[in-house]
Design an enzyme around this catalytic site. Structure first.
Site, PDB file in Angstrom:
ATOM      1  N   ARG A  21      34.593  26.608  14.247  1.00 59.59           N
ATOM      2  CA  ARG A  21      34.147  27.365  13.075  1.00 59.59           C
ATOM      3  C   ARG A  21      33.617  28.733  13.474  1.00 59.59           C
ATOM      4  NH1 ARG A  21      29.853  23.732  10.275  1.00 59.59           N
ATOM      5  NH2 ARG A  21      29.804  25.451   8.744  1.00 59.59           N
TER       6      ARG A  21
ATOM      7  N   ARG B  10      35.665  36.387   2.767  1.00 66.43           N
ATOM      8  CA  ARG B  10      35.712  35.869   4.132  1.00 66.43           C
ATOM      9  C   ARG B  10      36.705  36.631   5.007  1.00 66.43           C
ATOM     10  NH1 ARG B  10      33.280  30.912   5.081  1.00 66.43           N
ATOM     11  NH2 ARG B  10      32.669  29.710   3.238  1.00 66.43           N
TER      12      ARG B  10
ATOM     13  N   ARG C 136      21.956  19.272  11.910  1.00 72.72           N
ATOM     14  CA  ARG C 136      21.985  18.943  10.484  1.00 72.72           C
ATOM     15  C   ARG C 136      22.386  17.486  10.264  1.00 72.72           C
ATOM     16  NH1 ARG C 136      24.829  23.968   7.351  1.00 72.72           N
ATOM     17  NH2 ARG C 136      26.718  22.996   8.212  1.00 72.72           N
TER      18      ARG C 136
ATOM     19  N   ARG D  86      27.729  15.502   9.437  1.00 68.65           N
ATOM     20  CA  ARG D  86      28.968  15.894   8.767  1.00 68.65           C
ATOM     21  C   ARG D  86      30.069  16.139   9.785  1.00 68.65           C
ATOM     22  NH1 ARG D  86      27.628  20.735   4.674  1.00 68.65           N
ATOM     23  NH2 ARG D  86      28.384  21.800   6.541  1.00 68.65           N
TER      24      ARG D  86
ATOM     25  N   LYS E 185      22.708  32.028   5.576  1.00 72.91           N
ATOM     26  CA  LYS E 185      23.094  32.812   4.389  1.00 72.91           C
ATOM     27  C   LYS E 185      22.695  32.101   3.096  1.00 72.91           C
ATOM     28  CE  LYS E 185      27.479  32.816   5.397  1.00 72.91           C
ATOM     29  NZ  LYS E 185      27.399  32.006   6.628  1.00 72.91           N
TER      30      LYS E 185
END
Length: 215
Positions: free
Chosen positions: A173, A90, A129, A162, A15
């Protein structure tokens, strides 16, 4: 009239990348929830000051405060501006609140761009990532690797994963997205505003699809 385009999709769908790539091409303003919070805090707006106490204590900023920030943002936005909302709404309650905020501030939700990708791709993207803890530069082990594995190109620091990109956290998530945000997709689909984009494609192809959806 101010035009709002909502960006929807699971973590890792792309996104933010797509919104950031397309916004300059149509002179749109890319508004991420995090950036909006930081801006409100820096400018010491009423909602920003209200959010500060929650953020300093490590708590979530309540919907009421987030909506105040959205209201401040829309009130300050010039007519004819296109806003890309990335990270808001959200929840179904936030989506319903946004409709009223838009109507009260001369804006309209033009459409909702749903960037969708299979879970296997989402897991690979998020798990790969890496970030530099010193300068904040971001990388990906396969899609955007550093010149030297594990080392930041810009400052030479050792890259880290992270906390929210750890395997167990990633799955959590995705579960949260399905339970809280998926109903938002239904809300906009019922309104005939969802534009489906294939998020499994490369970033350039996804950006082309998003650009077409913004017209």
């Amino acid at each position: 009239m101010k035009k709002i385009i909502i960006f929807l999709g699971a973590p890792g769908a792309g996104k933010g990348t797509a919104a950031g790539a397309v916004a300059p091409k149509i002179n749109a303003r890319h508004v991420s929830t995090g950036a909006m919070l930081r801006d409100a805090l820096a400018r010491k707006t009423p909602a920003g000051l209200e959010a500060k106490s929650y953020m300093e204590s490590g708590g979530l900023v309540p919907d009421e405060v987030l909506c105040k920030m959205i209201g401040e943002l829309l009130a300050e936005t010039s007519d004819g501006t296109t806003l890309f909302f990335d990270g808001f709404p959200r929840t179904l309650a936030q989506a319903e609140a946004l409709e009223k905020l838009a109507a009260d501030n001369g804006a309209v939700v033009h459409n909702a761009v749903l960037i969708d990708a299979p879970e296997a791709i989402l897991l690979e993207r998020l798990g790969g990532r890496r970030v530099c803890p010193k300068c904040g530069a971001g990388y990906h082990v396969t899609n955007m690797p550093p010149k030297t594995a594990g080392i930041c190109d810009q400052c030479g620091a050792e890259l880290v994963t992270r906390a929210d990109d750890q395997p167990d956290t990633i799955r959590h998530r995705l579960e949260v997205y399905q339970s809280a945000t998926a109903p938002v997709v239904g809300f906009y689909r019922t309104a005939g505003k969802v534009v489906d984009v294939d998020g499994s494609k490369d970033a350039a192809t996804v950006a082309e699809q998003v650009l077409a959806a913004c017209k």
